[in-house]
Design an enzyme around this catalytic site. Structure first.
Site: not given
Ligand code: GLN
Length: 308
Positions: A66, A69, A192, A244, A262
């Site tokens: 993420s 993003k 993605y 988050y 993550v």
């Molecule tokens: N690729 C992961 C997902 O879409 C990324 C989520 C994250 O890093 N929080 O679940």
């Protein structure tokens, strides 16, 4: 503070916080991510003269997840302009977990681009143009923000996520049904999953962080990579939504815009001072690196980095 003193402080903080990995868990909902050693830890800081301070496993490669993003958000604004982007995604925190579907019901425009629904909508906007296909456009931008011409891609993690992504798939089809995403949903999802599977190390992310901290200019080579206004917008969205459902308490306690992933990385730009990046794969129950957050808490105190 002298360069040596800063390195010593960083080393000290890392050594002090490293054992807190025991308070979290490595992500396993993407099976390939669960193979990592939980006690890896790293921190890198780059100051505005381009000097870097690196401690721990800073050259260990992990998938960006993420942290992609905010970077793809910057790219989408650069490609299409603010209006086109924020027609599809808002800028308000959700107080929900990163892949939550709850808030979309009755409100199909995703709350912000830092949660999965918003990020998938943003990625769907990156389309082939004269400089290449959508994958190449993201790759070239990542090479610029990491100052690294050899950005690699983790096929195993990509496939592992693609095979197990029922939640992301349901978010994306819901968005298509509500015309937030147009075009082929599977293609947007595939892009993605790919954007999340680029391999980075803590130094790469610190470079991207330094560019955001330095108002879009790379402090190492002086190049303008992101327009100043876009860098400011991305930092603001990270401050309110980047961690988050921990974004509020993190902003109060640490006061630095931050984006976690993550796989355990965090990108944390301190305007006009430092590009910071920390890493530790063990996560709290919101999906943020435990060791990484602890290092940032301590650094913020020691160096008075809290922006408010
Ligand atoms: N690729 C992961 C997902 O879409 C990324 C989520 C994250 O890093 N929080 O679940």
């Amino acid at each position: 503070m002298s360069n040596t003193k800063l390195n010593i402080l960083l080393e000290d903080i890392l050594n002090n916080k490293i054992n807190s990995y025991k308070n979290g868990k490595v992500a396993n909902y993407i099976p390939a991510l669960s193979k990592v050693k939980p006690d890896l830890a790293a921190a890198v800081m780059i100051d505005m003269s381009g000097e870097s301070y690196k401690v721990g496993d800073w050259n260990y490669k992990y998938t960006i997840q993420s942290i992609s993003k905010p970077l793809v958000l910057a790219l989408a604004i650069m490609e299409l302009g603010e209006e086109a982007v924020f027609k599809r995604v808002g800028v308000e925190p959700t107080g929900e977990e990163f892949n939550s579907i709850n808030k979309l019901v009755g409100h199909p425009k995703p709350f912000n681009p830092m949660i999965n629904a918003g990020a998938i909508a943003i990625t769907s906007l990156i389309r082939e143009n004269k400089s290449g296909n959508s994958f190449d456009i993201i790759l070239k931008f990542f090479e610029k923000v990491f100052g690294n011409k050899d950005v690699e891609f983790d096929e195993e993690v990509y496939k592992s996520e693609k095979m197990t992504a029922d939640r992301n798939r349901s978010l994306a089809y819901f968005l298509k049904d509500h015309r937030i995403i147009s075009g082929d949903v599977e293609k947007s999802l595939d892009l993605y999953f790919k954007q999340c599977s680029f391999k980075v190390d803590t130094l790469d992310i610190a470079r991207a962080s330094a560019i955001l901290a330095n108002n879009g200019f790379d402090p190492i080579n002086g190049n303008e990579v992101i327009p100043e206004k876009v860098a400011s917008l991305v930092r603001s969205v990270m401050l309110t939504c980047g961690m988050y459902d921990r974004s509020g308490s993190f902003a109060i306690e640490v006061g630095i815009p931050a984006k976690s992933g993550v796989s355990g990385g965090i990108l944390a730009p301190v305007k006009n001072r430092f590009g910071i990046s920390v890493f530790g794969p063990s996560l709290d129950n919101s999906g943020n690196s435990v060791v990484g957050m602890n290092i940032l808490r301590k650094l913020s105190k020691e160096l008075s980095l809290h922006m408010i």
